[in-house]
Write a protein that holds these residues in place. Structure first.
Motif, short mmCIF file in Angstrom:
data_model
loop_
_atom_site.label_atom_id
_atom_site.label_comp_id
_atom_site.label_asym_id
_atom_site.label_seq_id
_atom_site.Cartn_x
_atom_site.Cartn_y
_atom_site.Cartn_z
N PHE A 229 0.86 -1.19 0.00
CA PHE A 229 0.00 0.00 0.00
C PHE A 229 0.90 1.24 0.00
O PHE A 229 1.03 1.95 1.00
N ASP A 230 1.49 1.51 -1.15
CA ASP A 230 2.55 2.51 -1.26
C ASP A 230 2.06 3.94 -1.11
O ASP A 230 2.85 4.83 -0.78
N ASP A 231 0.78 4.19 -1.38
CA ASP A 231 0.27 5.55 -1.33
C ASP A 231 -0.49 5.84 -0.03
O ASP A 231 -1.26 6.81 0.04
N THR A 232 -0.28 5.00 0.97
CA THR A 232 -0.89 5.19 2.28
C THR A 232 0.21 5.55 3.28
O THR A 232 1.27 4.93 3.28
N THR A 233 -0.06 6.54 4.10
CA THR A 233 0.90 6.98 5.11
C THR A 233 0.27 6.88 6.49
O THR A 233 -0.84 7.37 6.71
N ILE A 234 0.97 6.21 7.39
CA ILE A 234 0.54 6.10 8.78
C ILE A 234 1.58 6.83 9.62
O ILE A 234 2.61 6.29 9.99
N GLU A 235 1.31 8.09 9.90
CA GLU A 235 2.20 8.91 10.71
C GLU A 235 1.37 9.73 11.68
O GLU A 235 0.23 10.09 11.37
N ASN A 236 1.94 10.01 12.84
CA ASN A 236 1.25 10.85 13.81
C ASN A 236 0.92 12.21 13.18
O ASN A 236 1.81 12.88 12.67
N GLN A 237 -0.35 12.56 13.18
CA GLN A 237 -0.84 13.81 12.60
C GLN A 237 -0.73 13.85 11.08
O GLN A 237 -0.90 14.91 10.48
N ASN A 238 -0.44 12.72 10.45
CA ASN A 238 -0.39 12.68 8.99
C ASN A 238 -0.83 11.31 8.51
O ASN A 238 -0.01 10.44 8.25
N MET A 239 -2.13 11.14 8.42
CA MET A 239 -2.71 9.90 7.92
C MET A 239 -3.31 10.18 6.55
O MET A 239 -4.21 11.02 6.41
N SER A 240 -2.79 9.51 5.52
CA SER A 240 -3.33 9.74 4.18
C SER A 240 -3.41 8.44 3.41
O SER A 240 -2.69 7.48 3.70
N THR A 241 -4.29 8.43 2.43
CA THR A 241 -4.44 7.24 1.59
C THR A 241 -5.10 7.66 0.28
O THR A 241 -5.40 8.84 0.06
N THR A 242 -5.32 6.68 -0.57
CA THR A 242 -5.98 6.92 -1.85
C THR A 242 -7.14 5.93 -2.02
O THR A 242 -7.17 4.88 -1.37
N ALA A 243 -8.04 6.27 -2.90
CA ALA A 243 -9.13 5.34 -3.21
C ALA A 243 -8.56 4.03 -3.76
O ALA A 243 -9.07 2.94 -3.47
#
Length: 217
Positions: free
Chosen positions: A107-121
């Motif tokens: 899941f290369d376009d997903t970020t699990i970071e404190n205060q920075n959670m992002s992903t894609t459809a």
């Protein structure tokens, strides 16, 4: 379809990824690689991390987390979108460790970071496709996660749009103007993954979009 969805989501930004589980083909794909703040959809990736720890023997479902069992935490995280349990897990395991685990899973376009959670459809659709196929966790883990997703309490989006036409296993996210619904729909027309990410929209619009897409299947 794009014209219809543009009208439904007028004034909002949105991404949609719909995949036919019988063929693996994309039925609707709109801005699927655009990153959104993930809101609570990140909890699906935390669920994967928890499941991986149990399957590797590092943890059991009776292990303690946040003053309760891991199983209880897992359930309330998915069913009620509880925040304390996933944060406790990330604090214990380390955000960087879980982020790497998610990337190692593809899941290369997903970020699990404190205060920075992002992903894609696209990443969410990939996750749900694998979950439907049973390809990246064992049968018991898959059954448990899907069972909780089918009974999660926020049903005003895709589940409302599908209505009596099928069963929906989903995880929503909502934060400020963000409303997301990442779902597997089981219908008489077949099984589909349906991911809708929005900024500045409404649950009613997400439900209308799901109904419009379903009608066109």
């Amino acid at each position: 379809m794009t014209t219809s969805l543009d009208s439904i989501f007028s004034g909002a930004t949105y991404a949609v990824d719909v995949i036919d589980m019988s063929t693996g083909g994309t039925v609707v794909g709109i801005d699927t690689n655009t990153r959104y703040t993930s809101a609570s959809t990140y909890k699906l990736f935390v669920a994967y991390s928890m499941i991986s720890a149990v399957e590797s023997g590092e943890k059991t479902w009776d292990s303690e987390l946040n003053g309760q069992t891991l199983r209880s935490c897992f359930a309330t995280m998915i069913v009620n979108s509880d925040n304390d349990c996933p944060v406790a897990w990330l604090d214990e395991q380390g955000y960087g460790e879980v982020n790497q685990q998610v990337h190692d899973a593809g899941f290369d376009d997903t970020t699990i970071e404190n205060q920075n959670m992002s992903t894609t459809a696209s990443d969410l659709a990939d996750y749900l496709t694998r979950l439907h196929q049973g390809s990246f966790m064992d049968a018991d883990s898959r059954s448990m996660l899907l069972g909780y997703m089918k009974t999660q309490v926020y049903r005003s989006g895709v589940p409302t749009g599908i209505g009596s036409n099928g069963t929906v296993a989903d995880k929503v996210g909502f934060l400020d103007g963000l409303l997301h619904d990442a779902s597997i729909i089981y219908t008489t027309k077949g099984d589909y993954v349906m991911v809708v990410l929005t900024d500045g929209s409404s649950w009613a619009s997400i439900a209308q979009a799901a109904s419009t897409i379903y009608a066109a299947l």
